[in-house]
Write a protein that holds these residues in place. Structure first.
Motif, PDB file in Angstrom:
ATOM      1  N   THR A  80      -2.145 -14.651   7.175  1.00 33.78           N
ATOM      2  CA  THR A  80      -2.679 -14.494   5.823  1.00 33.78           C
ATOM      3  C   THR A  80      -1.829 -13.481   5.065  1.00 33.78           C
ATOM      4  N   PRO A  81      -1.740 -13.633   3.744  1.00 31.23           N
ATOM      5  CA  PRO A  81      -0.933 -12.687   2.971  1.00 31.23           C
ATOM      6  C   PRO A  81      -1.544 -11.286   2.982  1.00 31.23           C
ATOM      7  N   VAL A  82      -0.669 -10.298   3.127  1.00 28.26           N
ATOM      8  CA  VAL A  82      -1.083  -8.900   3.050  1.00 28.26           C
ATOM      9  C   VAL A  82      -0.784  -8.380   1.651  1.00 28.26           C
ATOM     10  N   GLY A  83       0.383  -8.703   1.146  1.00 27.27           N
ATOM     11  CA  GLY A  83       0.809  -8.243  -0.173  1.00 27.27           C
ATOM     12  C   GLY A  83       2.311  -8.124  -0.201  1.00 27.27           C
ATOM     13  N   LYS A  84       2.794  -7.312  -1.145  1.00 27.55           N
ATOM     14  CA  LYS A  84       4.234  -7.130  -1.238  1.00 27.55           C
ATOM     15  C   LYS A  84       4.556  -5.649  -1.244  1.00 27.55           C
ATOM     16  N   ILE A  85       5.703  -5.348  -0.703  1.00 30.20           N
ATOM     17  CA  ILE A  85       6.218  -3.991  -0.794  1.00 30.20           C
ATOM     18  C   ILE A  85       7.177  -4.011  -1.963  1.00 30.20           C
ATOM     19  N   GLU A  86       6.867  -3.185  -2.942  1.00 28.90           N
ATOM     20  CA  GLU A  86       7.622  -3.139  -4.188  1.00 28.90           C
ATOM     21  C   GLU A  86       7.777  -1.681  -4.562  1.00 28.90           C
ATOM     22  N   GLY A  87       9.020  -1.264  -4.770  1.00 29.71           N
ATOM     23  CA  GLY A  87       9.240   0.150  -5.011  1.00 29.71           C
ATOM     24  C   GLY A  87       8.801   0.904  -3.769  1.00 29.71           C
ATOM     25  N   GLY A  88       8.084   1.967  -3.938  1.00 30.29           N
ATOM     26  CA  GLY A  88       7.602   2.736  -2.802  1.00 30.29           C
ATOM     27  C   GLY A  88       6.151   2.461  -2.485  1.00 30.29           C
ATOM     28  N   CYS A  89       5.655   1.275  -2.855  1.00 28.80           N
ATOM     29  CA  CYS A  89       4.229   0.970  -2.695  1.00 28.80           C
ATOM     30  C   CYS A  89       3.993  -0.346  -1.973  1.00 28.80           C
ATOM     31  N   ILE A  90       2.843  -0.408  -1.314  1.00 31.63           N
ATOM     32  CA  ILE A  90       2.323  -1.687  -0.857  1.00 31.63           C
ATOM     33  C   ILE A  90       1.387  -2.155  -1.956  1.00 31.63           C
ATOM     34  N   VAL A  91       1.730  -3.254  -2.589  1.00 29.05           N
ATOM     35  CA  VAL A  91       0.881  -3.857  -3.607  1.00 29.05           C
ATOM     36  C   VAL A  91       0.081  -4.929  -2.870  1.00 29.05           C
ATOM     37  N   TRP A  92      -1.181  -4.602  -2.584  1.00 33.65           N
ATOM     38  CA  TRP A  92      -2.020  -5.469  -1.749  1.00 33.65           C
ATOM     39  C   TRP A  92      -2.253  -6.820  -2.402  1.00 33.65           C
ATOM     40  N   HIS A  93      -2.391  -7.853  -1.594  1.00 32.02           N
ATOM     41  CA  HIS A  93      -2.750  -9.190  -2.074  1.00 32.02           C
ATOM     42  C   HIS A  93      -4.063  -9.085  -2.848  1.00 32.02           C
ATOM     43  N   ARG A  94      -4.228  -9.901  -3.868  1.00 29.70           N
ATOM     44  CA  ARG A  94      -5.406  -9.812  -4.744  1.00 29.70           C
ATOM     45  C   ARG A  94      -6.726  -9.947  -3.984  1.00 29.70           C
ATOM     46  N   SER A  95      -6.718 -10.611  -2.833  1.00 29.28           N
ATOM     47  CA  SER A  95      -7.954 -10.790  -2.072  1.00 29.28           C
ATOM     48  C   SER A  95      -8.515  -9.455  -1.569  1.00 29.28           C
ATOM     49  N   PHE A  96      -7.664  -8.432  -1.460  1.00 30.77           N
ATOM     50  CA  PHE A  96      -8.123  -7.136  -0.984  1.00 30.77           C
ATOM     51  C   PHE A  96      -8.806  -6.311  -2.077  1.00 30.77           C
ATOM     52  N   GLN A  97      -8.541  -6.630  -3.334  1.00 31.71           N
ATOM     53  CA  GLN A  97      -9.125  -5.898  -4.465  1.00 31.71           C
ATOM     54  C   GLN A  97      -8.954  -4.390  -4.282  1.00 31.71           C
ATOM     55  N   THR A  98      -7.733  -3.984  -3.964  1.00 32.81           N
ATOM     56  CA  THR A  98      -7.404  -2.601  -3.655  1.00 32.81           C
ATOM     57  C   THR A  98      -6.166  -2.194  -4.447  1.00 32.81           C
ATOM     58  N   PRO A  99      -6.163  -0.991  -5.013  1.00 36.09           N
ATOM     59  CA  PRO A  99      -4.962  -0.545  -5.736  1.00 36.09           C
ATOM     60  C   PRO A  99      -3.786  -0.337  -4.789  1.00 36.09           C
ATOM     61  N   PRO A 100      -2.569  -0.304  -5.337  1.00 39.26           N
ATOM     62  CA  PRO A 100      -1.390  -0.091  -4.496  1.00 39.26           C
ATOM     63  C   PRO A 100      -1.485   1.210  -3.699  1.00 39.26           C
ATOM     64  N   THR A 101      -0.853   1.208  -2.534  1.00 40.53           N
ATOM     65  CA  THR A 101      -0.838   2.361  -1.652  1.00 40.53           C
ATOM     66  C   THR A 101       0.603   2.814  -1.470  1.00 40.53           C
ATOM     67  N   LYS A 102       0.825   4.108  -1.589  1.00 42.46           N
ATOM     68  CA  LYS A 102       2.168   4.654  -1.443  1.00 42.46           C
ATOM     69  C   LYS A 102       2.637   4.534  -0.001  1.00 42.46           C
ATOM     70  N   LEU A 103       3.856   4.077   0.155  1.00 48.94           N
ATOM     71  CA  LEU A 103       4.507   3.955   1.451  1.00 48.94           C
ATOM     72  C   LEU A 103       5.611   4.996   1.469  1.00 48.94           C
ATOM     73  N   ARG A 104       5.839   5.640   2.597  1.00 57.02           N
ATOM     74  CA  ARG A 104       6.878   6.667   2.642  1.00 57.02           C
ATOM     75  C   ARG A 104       7.719   6.550   3.904  1.00 57.02           C
ATOM     76  N   ALA A 105       8.962   6.991   3.773  1.00 52.07           N
ATOM     77  CA  ALA A 105       9.859   7.068   4.918  1.00 52.07           C
ATOM     78  C   ALA A 105       9.443   8.273   5.755  1.00 52.07           C
ATOM     79  N   THR A 106       9.803   8.265   7.021  1.00 50.35           N
ATOM     80  CA  THR A 106       9.504   9.389   7.906  1.00 50.35           C
ATOM     81  C   THR A 106      10.818   9.947   8.444  1.00 50.35           C
TER      82      THR A 106
END
Length: 130
Positions: free
Chosen positions: A48-74
């Motif tokens: 199932t789709p999770v979403g897309k990684i765009e810029g430094g964020c995970i932009v969740w698939h619309r089914s999650f109804q959740t705002p983007p979450t910041k992703l970071r390098a370690t």
């Protein structure tokens, strides 16, 4: 029944994002470790789709109804992290044949379904063939 709404699905571990939702815009400067992850991702087990990684964020698939979450390098070259539900989740970046995978610390496995198409050199306007 017509007009019946589908039940809302929440992002994995995303019941309470609060201030964890990112205000980063996708066009902000992106770390090279994150730039290589850009594209659309699916859950390997559920297909199932999770979403897309765009810029430094995970932009969740619309089914999650959740705002983007910041992703970071370690500090580890092939590990990325995100904060969700007051917990830090890490993912090992794995090259699996031609595809990238993210193996998350909670056991989820995401596979990149498609990467963005890079712009052709000398063509910044996107208007048809050269």
């Amino acid at each position: 029944e017509l007009g019946a709404a589908e039940p809302a699905v929440t992002a994995p571990h995303a019941a309470t994002l609060g201030s964890q939702a990112s205000s980063r815009r996708p066009d902000d400067e992106v770390a090279p470790a994150l730039a290589r992850l850009q594209g659309f991702w699916v859950d390997d087990v559920q297909d199932t789709p999770v979403g897309k990684i765009e810029g430094g964020c995970i932009v969740w698939h619309r089914s999650f109804q959740t705002p983007p979450t910041k992703l970071r390098a370690t500090a580890q070259a092939d590990v990325v992290a995100m904060d969700l539900e007051c917990r830090t989740h890490t993912a090992a970046v794995e090259q699996h044949g031609p595809r990238l995978r993210l193996r998350w610390s909670d056991g989820e496995l995401w596979i990149r379904a498609s990467a963005p198409t890079p712009p052709r050199p000398g063509r910044g306007d996107g208007a048809g063939p050269p």
